[in-house]
Write a protein that holds these residues in place. Sequence first.
Motif, PDB file in Angstrom:
ATOM      1  N   VAL A 172      39.074   6.982   5.935  1.00  9.78           N
ATOM      2  CA  VAL A 172      37.775   7.337   5.342  1.00  9.78           C
ATOM      3  C   VAL A 172      37.345   6.205   4.420  1.00  9.78           C
ATOM      4  CG1 VAL A 172      36.518   9.040   3.965  1.00  9.78           C
ATOM      5  CG2 VAL A 172      38.421   9.783   5.405  1.00  9.78           C
ATOM      6  N   PHE A 173      36.124   5.692   4.635  1.00  9.63           N
ATOM      7  CA  PHE A 173      35.542   4.704   3.717  1.00  9.63           C
ATOM      8  C   PHE A 173      34.488   5.428   2.898  1.00  9.63           C
ATOM      9  CE2 PHE A 173      36.427   2.079   7.586  1.00  9.63           C
ATOM     10  CZ  PHE A 173      37.341   1.202   7.037  1.00  9.63           C
ATOM     11  N   ASP A 174      34.644   5.465   1.614  1.00  8.67           N
ATOM     12  CA  ASP A 174      33.680   6.184   0.768  1.00  8.67           C
ATOM     13  C   ASP A 174      33.353   7.535   1.403  1.00  8.67           C
ATOM     14  OD1 ASP A 174      33.700   3.907  -0.858  1.00  8.67           O
ATOM     15  OD2 ASP A 174      32.141   2.975   0.360  1.00  8.67           O
ATOM     16  N   ASP A 175      32.136   7.663   1.980  1.00  7.33           N
ATOM     17  CA  ASP A 175      31.821   8.965   2.577  1.00  7.33           C
ATOM     18  C   ASP A 175      31.772   8.897   4.109  1.00  7.33           C
ATOM     19  OD1 ASP A 175      29.673   7.336   2.493  1.00  7.33           O
ATOM     20  OD2 ASP A 175      28.246   8.818   1.732  1.00  7.33           O
ATOM     21  N   VAL A 176      32.187   7.766   4.688  1.00  3.44           N
ATOM     22  CA  VAL A 176      32.197   7.642   6.150  1.00  3.44           C
ATOM     23  C   VAL A 176      33.615   7.866   6.680  1.00  3.44           C
ATOM     24  CG1 VAL A 176      31.740   6.116   8.113  1.00  3.44           C
ATOM     25  CG2 VAL A 176      30.363   5.927   6.036  1.00  3.44           C
ATOM     26  N   THR A 177      33.751   8.833   7.579  1.00  7.12           N
ATOM     27  CA  THR A 177      35.044   9.009   8.239  1.00  7.12           C
ATOM     28  C   THR A 177      35.044   8.133   9.494  1.00  7.12           C
ATOM     29  OG1 THR A 177      35.198  11.259   7.428  1.00  7.12           O
ATOM     30  CG2 THR A 177      36.627  10.682   9.270  1.00  7.12           C
ATOM     31  N   ALA A 178      35.765   7.011   9.428  1.00  7.39           N
ATOM     32  CA  ALA A 178      35.782   6.073  10.559  1.00  7.39           C
ATOM     33  C   ALA A 178      36.732   6.573  11.650  1.00  7.39           C
ATOM     34  CB  ALA A 178      36.185   4.684  10.089  1.00  7.39           C
ATOM     35  N   ILE A 179      37.873   7.142  11.224  1.00 13.27           N
ATOM     36  CA  ILE A 179      38.825   7.730  12.169  1.00 13.27           C
ATOM     37  C   ILE A 179      39.239   9.086  11.628  1.00 13.27           C
ATOM     38  CG2 ILE A 179      41.125   7.502  13.206  1.00 13.27           C
ATOM     39  CD1 ILE A 179      40.767   4.506  13.097  1.00 13.27           C
ATOM     40  N   GLY A 187      35.073   2.367  23.612  1.00 18.70           N
ATOM     41  CA  GLY A 187      34.124   3.336  23.089  1.00 18.70           C
ATOM     42  C   GLY A 187      32.867   2.638  22.615  1.00 18.70           C
ATOM     43  N   PRO A 188      31.808   3.397  22.334  1.00 15.36           N
ATOM     44  CA  PRO A 188      30.551   2.795  21.898  1.00 15.36           C
ATOM     45  C   PRO A 188      30.678   2.210  20.489  1.00 15.36           C
ATOM     46  CG  PRO A 188      30.417   5.180  21.794  1.00 15.36           C
ATOM     47  CD  PRO A 188      31.734   4.860  22.428  1.00 15.36           C
ATOM     48  N   SER A 189      29.711   1.422  20.116  1.00 16.17           N
ATOM     49  CA  SER A 189      29.685   0.798  18.809  1.00 16.17           C
ATOM     50  C   SER A 189      29.758   1.853  17.695  1.00 16.17           C
ATOM     51  CB  SER A 189      28.393  -0.016  18.703  1.00 16.17           C
ATOM     52  OG  SER A 189      28.247  -0.504  17.409  1.00 16.17           O
ATOM     53  N   GLY A 190      30.578   1.591  16.688  1.00 23.62           N
ATOM     54  CA  GLY A 190      30.657   2.477  15.537  1.00 23.62           C
ATOM     55  C   GLY A 190      31.617   3.646  15.677  1.00 23.62           C
ATOM     56  N   CYS A 191      32.394   3.684  16.759  1.00 28.66           N
ATOM     57  CA  CYS A 191      33.264   4.847  16.986  1.00 28.66           C
ATOM     58  C   CYS A 191      34.636   4.687  16.334  1.00 28.66           C
ATOM     59  CB  CYS A 191      33.413   5.125  18.482  1.00 28.66           C
ATOM     60  SG  CYS A 191      34.357   3.869  19.350  1.00 28.66           S
ATOM     61  N   GLY A 192      34.915   3.527  15.728  1.00 30.18           N
ATOM     62  CA  GLY A 192      36.168   3.376  14.980  1.00 30.18           C
ATOM     63  C   GLY A 192      37.207   2.465  15.628  1.00 30.18           C
ATOM     64  N   LYS A 193      36.843   1.727  16.649  1.00 33.49           N
ATOM     65  CA  LYS A 193      37.806   0.869  17.365  1.00 33.49           C
ATOM     66  C   LYS A 193      38.356  -0.238  16.452  1.00 33.49           C
ATOM     67  CE  LYS A 193      34.706  -0.497  20.371  1.00 33.49           C
ATOM     68  NZ  LYS A 193      33.479   0.155  19.830  1.00 33.49           N
ATOM     69  N   THR A 194      37.432  -0.963  15.811  1.00 34.91           N
ATOM     70  CA  THR A 194      37.859  -2.058  14.943  1.00 34.91           C
ATOM     71  C   THR A 194      38.709  -1.529  13.794  1.00 34.91           C
ATOM     72  OG1 THR A 194      35.981  -3.451  15.505  1.00 34.91           O
ATOM     73  CG2 THR A 194      37.016  -3.881  13.392  1.00 34.91           C
ATOM     74  N   THR A 195      38.303  -0.405  13.250  1.00 35.69           N
ATOM     75  CA  THR A 195      39.067   0.188  12.150  1.00 35.69           C
ATOM     76  C   THR A 195      40.492   0.527  12.605  1.00 35.69           C
ATOM     77  OG1 THR A 195      37.032   1.101  11.214  1.00 35.69           O
ATOM     78  CG2 THR A 195      39.108   2.077  10.469  1.00 35.69           C
ATOM     79  N   ALA A 196      40.631   1.051  13.814  1.00 37.20           N
ATOM     80  CA  ALA A 196      41.966   1.365  14.340  1.00 37.20           C
ATOM     81  C   ALA A 196      42.805   0.095  14.447  1.00 37.20           C
ATOM     82  CB  ALA A 196      41.841   2.046  15.699  1.00 37.20           C
TER      83      ALA A 196
HETATM   84  P1  ADP Z   1      33.596  -0.017  16.142  1.00 31.72           P
HETATM   85  O1  ADP Z   1      34.539  -1.163  16.028  1.00 31.72           O
HETATM   86  O2  ADP Z   1      34.022   1.002  17.150  1.00 31.72           O
HETATM   87  O3  ADP Z   1      32.186  -0.451  16.379  1.00 31.72           O
HETATM   88  P2  ADP Z   1      34.159   0.395  13.319  1.00 31.72           P
HETATM   89  O4  ADP Z   1      35.603   0.695  13.256  1.00 31.72           O
HETATM   90  O5  ADP Z   1      33.756  -1.000  12.967  1.00 31.72           O
HETATM   91  O6  ADP Z   1      33.594   0.790  14.756  1.00 31.72           O
HETATM   92  O7  ADP Z   1      33.366   1.380  12.363  1.00 31.72           O
HETATM   93  C1  ADP Z   1      33.517   2.774  12.384  1.00 31.72           C
HETATM   94  C2  ADP Z   1      32.690   3.390  11.269  1.00 31.72           C
HETATM   95  O8  ADP Z   1      33.241   3.042  10.006  1.00 31.72           O
HETATM   96  C3  ADP Z   1      31.255   2.925  11.247  1.00 31.72           C
HETATM   97  O9  ADP Z   1      30.457   4.003  10.836  1.00 31.72           O
HETATM   98  C4  ADP Z   1      31.268   1.828  10.202  1.00 31.72           C
HETATM   99  O10 ADP Z   1      30.002   1.686   9.605  1.00 31.72           O
HETATM  100  C5  ADP Z   1      32.297   2.347   9.217  1.00 31.72           C
HETATM  101  N1  ADP Z   1      33.008   1.248   8.516  1.00 31.72           N
HETATM  102  C6  ADP Z   1      33.818   0.322   9.095  1.00 31.72           C
HETATM  103  N2  ADP Z   1      34.352  -0.509   8.194  1.00 31.72           N
HETATM  104  C7  ADP Z   1      33.861  -0.106   6.992  1.00 31.72           C
HETATM  105  C8  ADP Z   1      34.037  -0.561   5.630  1.00 31.72           C
HETATM  106  N3  ADP Z   1      34.848  -1.604   5.343  1.00 31.72           N
HETATM  107  N4  ADP Z   1      33.375   0.111   4.661  1.00 31.72           N
HETATM  108  C9  ADP Z   1      32.574   1.168   4.945  1.00 31.72           C
HETATM  109  N5  ADP Z   1      32.363   1.640   6.168  1.00 31.72           N
HETATM  110  C10 ADP Z   1      32.997   1.030   7.212  1.00 31.72           C
END
Ligand code: ADP
Length: 351
Positions: free
Chosen positions: A10-17, A34-43
Amino acid sequence: MIRFDNIKVVFDDVTAISELDLDVSEGEFFTLLGPSGCGKTTALRTLSGLVSPTSGDIYIDGRAVTTLPSDKRGVGMVFQNYALFPSMSVRENIAFGLKVRRTSADERRTLVTDIARRVDLSDDQLDKNVADLSGGQQQRVAIARALVLKPKILLLDEPLSNLDAKLRQQLRVELKDLQVQSGITTVYVTHDQDEALTMSDRIAVFNRGRVEQIGTPQEIYEKSATEFVCTFIGDSTKLGPELVSRLTDHSPSRLDPSRLSYLRVEKVLLEDRAGAPTGAQQRDPAGSTVSLEGRIVARSYHGQHSRYTVRSHDSDVKVLVKEIGASTLDIGHPVHLRVDPAHVLQYQATA
Ligand code: ADP
Ligand code: MG
């Protein structure tokens, strides 16, 4: 080899995964799709140690590494934008991590030359400034920089998405060959279903911070577990209840008209009024098919094939036909669709 155990980020109020459980085997080419913004990079960043999970644990080789710094995890990462050092030469970029590890200058030179050859960078490119290289060559430098440190795991975040279509195709094959030859466990991130299907041993399909399905490319495609997977992967038509009822007349036990129903474009055979297949289509002798009346409402030519839209009952069914010679099927033409009800994918409607 790699385990995501109930990972939540969870980033602030965004649940990434929201909750991620995943196992990757040694030597596997595993893709997060997965589509953009679904949490791949975060994983991927959680696995590499650049992001700390809000809860859950990461295991590598059976050992919890959740609190271990990035450089102690034995992972090499290639970033989407390559993140090269722009004022340095190719050689300096590739050697950077070795220098940090205080590898001797002689050894650095040997290792850099070896790895550059493996990723098809010629010796005369090594002393160029990276900023003077093409996108494809910069990509090779980024991969070489990760591999030169001999990581146990290679992480690639959309490594091909900034390249043009032709180069992307070529590097797709090269990258896969490199992985097969080295046997390095690879976690690959992409939003491109075609890339995922062609390169991966297994795929995890992500949607809004969750995994919808994990399986081999064939399982993901042929037996899409959810409506999201079915519509994200491949090309299909959503069937209306009336058309499903027609199919059900001939297959009473299987199809439920109240469910969400999809049919892949290449699973439909297009016949002319007399029941003869059009184009280079083969009738499947084993399938128990149903014939449906329809009329062509749209047609587009794509060189190797044409795409037709056929209105049949309450559905506009998309069909792919390999053309041989000029097509005789124009808009308005009455046709038959031949469908095997066993190929219809059905899902529970969610509220
Ligand atoms: P993907 O790689 O699938 O496009 P991300 O993992 O980059 O997705 O992002 C998933 C969600 O987490 C998005 O809503 C993104 O805006 C949010 N997010 C990613 N990194 C951060 C961060 N460092 N701070 C706040 N929000 C983030
Ligand atoms: Mg991303």
